[in-house]
Design a protein around this motif. Structure first.
Motif, PDB file in Angstrom:
ATOM      1  N   PHE A   5      -7.655  -0.276  -6.692  1.00 21.76           N
ATOM      2  CA  PHE A   5      -6.603   0.855  -5.188  1.00 21.76           C
ATOM      3  C   PHE A   5      -6.241   1.633  -5.907  1.00 21.76           C
ATOM      4  CE2 PHE A   5      -2.273  -1.375  -4.801  1.00 21.76           C
ATOM      5  CZ  PHE A   5      -2.208  -1.865  -5.820  1.00 21.76           C
ATOM      6  N   SER A   6      -5.902   0.921  -6.807  1.00 26.97           N
ATOM      7  CA  SER A   6      -4.878   1.918  -7.799  1.00 26.97           C
ATOM      8  C   SER A   6      -6.112   4.214  -8.516  1.00 26.97           C
ATOM      9  CB  SER A   6      -4.127   2.283  -9.124  1.00 26.97           C
ATOM     10  OG  SER A   6      -5.806   1.657  -9.799  1.00 26.97           O
ATOM     11  N   ALA A   7      -7.157   4.582  -7.552  1.00 25.51           N
ATOM     12  CA  ALA A   7      -8.001   4.633  -7.804  1.00 25.51           C
ATOM     13  C   ALA A   7      -7.032   6.225  -6.623  1.00 25.51           C
ATOM     14  CB  ALA A   7      -9.424   5.136  -7.612  1.00 25.51           C
ATOM     15  N   VAL A   8      -6.779   5.840  -6.058  1.00 19.67           N
ATOM     16  CA  VAL A   8      -5.604   6.391  -4.632  1.00 19.67           C
ATOM     17  C   VAL A   8      -5.047   7.902  -5.672  1.00 19.67           C
ATOM     18  CG1 VAL A   8      -3.387   5.444  -4.559  1.00 19.67           C
ATOM     19  CG2 VAL A   8      -4.387   6.652  -2.388  1.00 19.67           C
ATOM     20  N   TYR A   9      -4.449   7.390  -6.944  1.00 21.93           N
ATOM     21  CA  TYR A   9      -4.580   8.479  -7.803  1.00 21.93           C
ATOM     22  C   TYR A   9      -5.098  10.100  -8.077  1.00 21.93           C
ATOM     23  CZ  TYR A   9      -3.061  10.510 -12.450  1.00 21.93           C
ATOM     24  OH  TYR A   9      -2.481  11.254 -13.584  1.00 21.93           O
ATOM     25  N   GLU A  10      -6.400   9.661  -7.579  1.00 17.63           N
ATOM     26  CA  GLU A  10      -7.110  10.677  -7.544  1.00 17.63           C
ATOM     27  C   GLU A  10      -7.453  11.274  -6.331  1.00 17.63           C
ATOM     28  OE1 GLU A  10      -9.642  11.627  -9.958  1.00 17.63           O
ATOM     29  OE2 GLU A  10      -9.161  10.112 -10.925  1.00 17.63           O
ATOM     30  N   GLY A  35       0.983  -1.425  -0.380  1.00 19.63           N
ATOM     31  CA  GLY A  35      -0.472   0.141  -0.003  1.00 19.63           C
ATOM     32  C   GLY A  35       1.214   1.000   0.011  1.00 19.63           C
ATOM     33  N   SER A  36       1.760   1.352   0.635  1.00 20.54           N
ATOM     34  CA  SER A  36       2.398   2.485   0.687  1.00 20.54           C
ATOM     35  C   SER A  36       4.049   2.412  -0.390  1.00 20.54           C
ATOM     36  CB  SER A  36       4.183   2.174   1.757  1.00 20.54           C
ATOM     37  OG  SER A  36       3.226   2.019   3.409  1.00 20.54           O
ATOM     38  N   ILE A  37       4.328   1.209  -0.797  1.00 18.42           N
ATOM     39  CA  ILE A  37       4.904   1.686  -2.323  1.00 18.42           C
ATOM     40  C   ILE A  37       3.835   1.920  -3.572  1.00 18.42           C
ATOM     41  CG2 ILE A  37       6.105  -0.015  -4.049  1.00 18.42           C
ATOM     42  CD1 ILE A  37       8.186   0.356  -1.378  1.00 18.42           C
ATOM     43  N   SER A  38       2.662   1.634  -3.704  1.00 15.91           N
ATOM     44  CA  SER A  38       2.052   1.674  -4.598  1.00 15.91           C
ATOM     45  C   SER A  38       1.761   3.738  -4.214  1.00 15.91           C
ATOM     46  CB  SER A  38       1.023   1.008  -5.057  1.00 15.91           C
ATOM     47  OG  SER A  38       0.442   0.891  -3.542  1.00 15.91           O
ATOM     48  N   LEU A  39       1.682   3.811  -3.631  1.00 14.53           N
ATOM     49  CA  LEU A  39       1.615   5.335  -3.150  1.00 14.53           C
ATOM     50  C   LEU A  39       2.365   6.273  -3.586  1.00 14.53           C
ATOM     51  CD1 LEU A  39      -0.855   7.012  -2.512  1.00 14.53           C
ATOM     52  CD2 LEU A  39       0.051   8.182  -0.620  1.00 14.53           C
ATOM     53  N   LEU A  40       3.300   5.518  -3.693  1.00 15.34           N
ATOM     54  CA  LEU A  40       4.619   6.178  -3.287  1.00 15.34           C
ATOM     55  C   LEU A  40       4.556   6.501  -5.184  1.00 15.34           C
ATOM     56  CD1 LEU A  40       7.356   5.097  -0.825  1.00 15.34           C
ATOM     57  CD2 LEU A  40       5.799   7.252  -1.070  1.00 15.34           C
ATOM     58  N   SER A  41       4.284   5.687  -5.617  1.00 18.15           N
ATOM     59  CA  SER A  41       5.163   5.021  -6.540  1.00 18.15           C
ATOM     60  C   SER A  41       3.859   5.720  -7.540  1.00 18.15           C
ATOM     61  CB  SER A  41       5.146   3.125  -7.209  1.00 18.15           C
ATOM     62  OG  SER A  41       4.150   2.824  -8.132  1.00 18.15           O
ATOM     63  N   ILE A  42       2.774   5.632  -7.338  1.00 15.75           N
ATOM     64  CA  ILE A  42       1.968   6.556  -8.100  1.00 15.75           C
ATOM     65  C   ILE A  42       1.995   8.310  -8.102  1.00 15.75           C
ATOM     66  CG2 ILE A  42      -0.844   8.112  -7.972  1.00 15.75           C
ATOM     67  CD1 ILE A  42      -1.919   5.033  -7.344  1.00 15.75           C
ATOM     68  N   ILE A  43       3.168   8.637  -7.183  1.00 13.48           N
ATOM     69  CA  ILE A  43       3.459  10.022  -7.037  1.00 13.48           C
ATOM     70  C   ILE A  43       4.413   9.597  -7.707  1.00 13.48           C
ATOM     71  CG2 ILE A  43       4.447  11.606  -5.721  1.00 13.48           C
ATOM     72  CD1 ILE A  43       2.720  10.255  -3.125  1.00 13.48           C
ATOM     73  N   THR A  44       5.593   9.258  -7.725  1.00 13.36           N
ATOM     74  CA  THR A  44       6.413   9.073  -8.461  1.00 13.36           C
ATOM     75  C   THR A  44       6.383   9.068 -10.425  1.00 13.36           C
ATOM     76  OG1 THR A  44       7.320   7.876  -6.922  1.00 13.36           O
ATOM     77  CG2 THR A  44       8.559   7.845  -9.100  1.00 13.36           C
ATOM     78  N   SER A  45       5.078   8.896 -10.512  1.00 20.14           N
ATOM     79  CA  SER A  45       4.522   8.497 -11.764  1.00 20.14           C
ATOM     80  C   SER A  45       4.404   9.079 -12.074  1.00 20.14           C
ATOM     81  CB  SER A  45       3.336   7.622 -11.791  1.00 20.14           C
ATOM     82  OG  SER A  45       3.862   5.504 -11.301  1.00 20.14           O
ATOM     83  N   ILE A  46       3.365  10.553 -10.994  1.00 23.54           N
ATOM     84  CA  ILE A  46       2.800  11.394 -11.909  1.00 23.54           C
ATOM     85  C   ILE A  46       4.020  12.374 -12.100  1.00 23.54           C
ATOM     86  CG2 ILE A  46       1.846  13.624 -11.338  1.00 23.54           C
ATOM     87  CD1 ILE A  46       0.035  11.682  -9.319  1.00 23.54           C
ATOM     88  N   LEU A  47       4.702  12.409 -11.697  1.00 17.30           N
ATOM     89  CA  LEU A  47       6.349  13.284 -11.408  1.00 17.30           C
ATOM     90  C   LEU A  47       6.995  12.544 -12.927  1.00 17.30           C
ATOM     91  CD1 LEU A  47       7.405  13.424  -7.815  1.00 17.30           C
ATOM     92  CD2 LEU A  47       6.103  15.461  -9.038  1.00 17.30           C
ATOM     93  N   MET A  48       7.066  11.176 -12.648  1.00 19.15           N
ATOM     94  CA  MET A  48       7.776  10.692 -13.936  1.00 19.15           C
ATOM     95  C   MET A  48       6.860  11.411 -15.623  1.00 19.15           C
ATOM     96  SD  MET A  48       8.602   7.185 -13.238  1.00 19.15           S
ATOM     97  CE  MET A  48       9.300   6.461 -14.806  1.00 19.15           C
ATOM     98  N   MET A  49       5.602  10.759 -15.406  1.00 21.05           N
ATOM     99  CA  MET A  49       4.536  11.159 -16.548  1.00 21.05           C
ATOM    100  C   MET A  49       5.223  13.000 -16.882  1.00 21.05           C
ATOM    101  SD  MET A  49       3.839   9.219 -17.329  1.00 21.05           S
ATOM    102  CE  MET A  49       1.845   9.770 -19.085  1.00 21.05           C
ATOM    103  N   ASN A  50       4.998  13.815 -15.502  1.00 25.05           N
ATOM    104  CA  ASN A  50       5.048  15.389 -16.052  1.00 25.05           C
ATOM    105  C   ASN A  50       6.822  15.221 -17.106  1.00 25.05           C
ATOM    106  OD1 ASN A  50       3.322  16.178 -15.465  1.00 25.05           O
ATOM    107  ND2 ASN A  50       3.905  16.140 -13.600  1.00 25.05           N
ATOM    108  N   SER A  51       8.006  14.458 -16.394  1.00 24.11           N
ATOM    109  CA  SER A  51       8.961  14.882 -16.703  1.00 24.11           C
ATOM    110  C   SER A  51       8.672  14.215 -18.535  1.00 24.11           C
ATOM    111  CB  SER A  51       9.777  14.168 -16.266  1.00 24.11           C
ATOM    112  OG  SER A  51       9.838  14.398 -14.771  1.00 24.11           O
ATOM    113  N   LEU A  52       8.223  13.140 -18.293  1.00 22.93           N
ATOM    114  CA  LEU A  52       8.059  12.287 -19.550  1.00 22.93           C
ATOM    115  C   LEU A  52       7.542  13.322 -20.628  1.00 22.93           C
ATOM    116  CD1 LEU A  52       8.637   8.895 -21.082  1.00 22.93           C
ATOM    117  CD2 LEU A  52       6.207   9.041 -20.516  1.00 22.93           C
TER     118      LEU A  52
END
Ligand SMILES: NC(=O)C1=CN([C@@H]2O[C@H](COP(=O)(O)OP(=O)(O)OC[C@H]3O[C@@H](n4cnc5c(N)ncnc54)[C@H](OP(=O)(O)O)[C@@H]3O)[C@@H](O)[C@H]2O)C=CC1
Ligand SMILES: O=CC(=O)O
Length: 304
Positions: free
Chosen positions: A288-293, A178-195
């Motif tokens: 659970f990936s809806a935590v992205y919202e 649960g913790s890693i997936s949340l961190l990974s979602i936040i990282t993904s957002i940053l990664m997506m912006n960089s991407l």
């Protein structure tokens, strides 16, 4: 081998279907009985109550939502305890806390039956493919009897000793997930912006954006979680494989285990808050990936 199966949600349905595919005779029950029909079409028979399933089968497996469902199916009227006894085994594969598991163990033992807790790691797809990781504990003889079924349901099963150890191991694993997936979602957002910036820069510089993607995917910043969940998250589509309400239940139970043992877990506590917030937004039945919202609402960029 004949087994009973109680609980045909996302996981139970896939697991019972898998057992049927591998030649097991399966008698199913679900609180919403209509859901049994899909399994009947695959060759299952239906028991009208948990007690009726246990009366028919020497071994009965359960896969239920949470501690209160797990207790209700055992202790309530028409429940497992009405028919469990000498020579019968009950295996609860739901994710619950150790106290719940111990209550079930005591109840089954008093009636002369055997009990194994066997929560699983792995979601809908691994359940369909028989690739779960099974974290069992309790009666070793029953565990040994269940190995043929566990071999069909999972790619690996662990026997972890006394009752409660399977439940605790599962909660620790899911707290990390649960913790890693949340961190990974936040990282993904940053990664997506960089991407996005990288794709633009490549394009404006006369390079192929697709080739850039191919190169990135082969390197150290390739991100399996984003690859798996990213495309649907970006569409705001959260068809549940692992319902968010269950992830939050697991975080809650893991944090209680941390309390009991005086283990400080600030990262998990913060992740739990995000999952709680997502539930309050009505996202409990979504993946659970809806935590992205929640992350987007808190100021993360959703435009990625
Ligand atoms: N989905 C996943 O990826 C994973 C889930 N798990 C764990 O497995 C368990 C099941 O998960 P999943 O299949 O996703 O959950 P679902 O929500 O899809 O299914 C829950 C099941 O529990 C039944 N149920 C709920 N409340 C009661 C009750 N009071 N009495 C009797 N039955 C009840 C539901 O019946 P009804 O159909 O009538 O509502 C349904 O069969 C949970 O403990 C979860 O944490 C573990 C690993 C992965
Ligand atoms: O409990 C959830 C999982 O993916 O494992």
């Amino acid at each position: 081998m004949e087994v009973g199966f109680l609980g045909l949600g996302i996981m139970g349905k896939a697991m019972a279907a898998n057992l049927l595919r591998h030649g097991f005779r399966v008698t199913v029950w679900n609180r919403t009985l209509a859901k049994c029909q899909e399994l009947v079409a695959l060759g299952a028979t239906v028991g009208e109550t948990p007690a009726a399933v246990v009366a028919k089968c020497r071994y009965t497996i359960a896969m239920l939502s949470d501690p209160s469902a797990a207790l209700s199916v055992v202790f309530d009227k028409d429940g497992v305890l009405e028919q469990i006894g000498e020579g019968k085994g009950y295996v609860d594969m739901s994710t619950v806390d150790a106290a719940t598991s111990s209550k079930i163990f005591e109840g089954v033992k008093q009636k002369g039956g055997a009990f194994v807790e066997a929560p699983v790691s792995g979601s809908k797809k691994p359940a369909e493919d028989g690739q779960l990781v099974i974290l069992a504990a309790g009666d070793k003889t029953l565990y040994d009897d269940m190995v043929p079924a566990f071999d069909v349901l999972g790619k690996k099963s662990f026997f972890l000793g006394e009752i409660g150890n399977g439940a605790k191991m599962k909660l620790v694993v899911n707290m990390i997930m649960g913790s890693i997936s949340l961190l990974s979602i936040i990282t993904s957002i940053l990664m997506m912006n960089s991407l996005s910036e990288g794709l633009c820069l490549a394009d404006k510089s006369g390079l192929s954006p697709q080739t850039l993607l191919d190169v990135l995917d082969l390197g150290a910043i390739a991100n399996p979680m984003f690859k798996m969940k990213g495309p649907t998250m970006l569409q705001g589509s959260y068809n549940p494989a692992f319902p968010l309400k269950h992830q939050q239940k697991d975080m809650r139970l893991a944090l209680a285990l941390g309390d009991e043992n005086a283990v400080s877990m600030p990262v998990s506590a913060a992740a739990n808050e995000a999952f709680k917030k997502a539930r309050s937004l009505g996202l409990g039945d979504q993946d659970f990936s809806a935590v992205y919202e929640v992350v987007k609402g808190a100021g993360g960029s959703g435009q990625a």
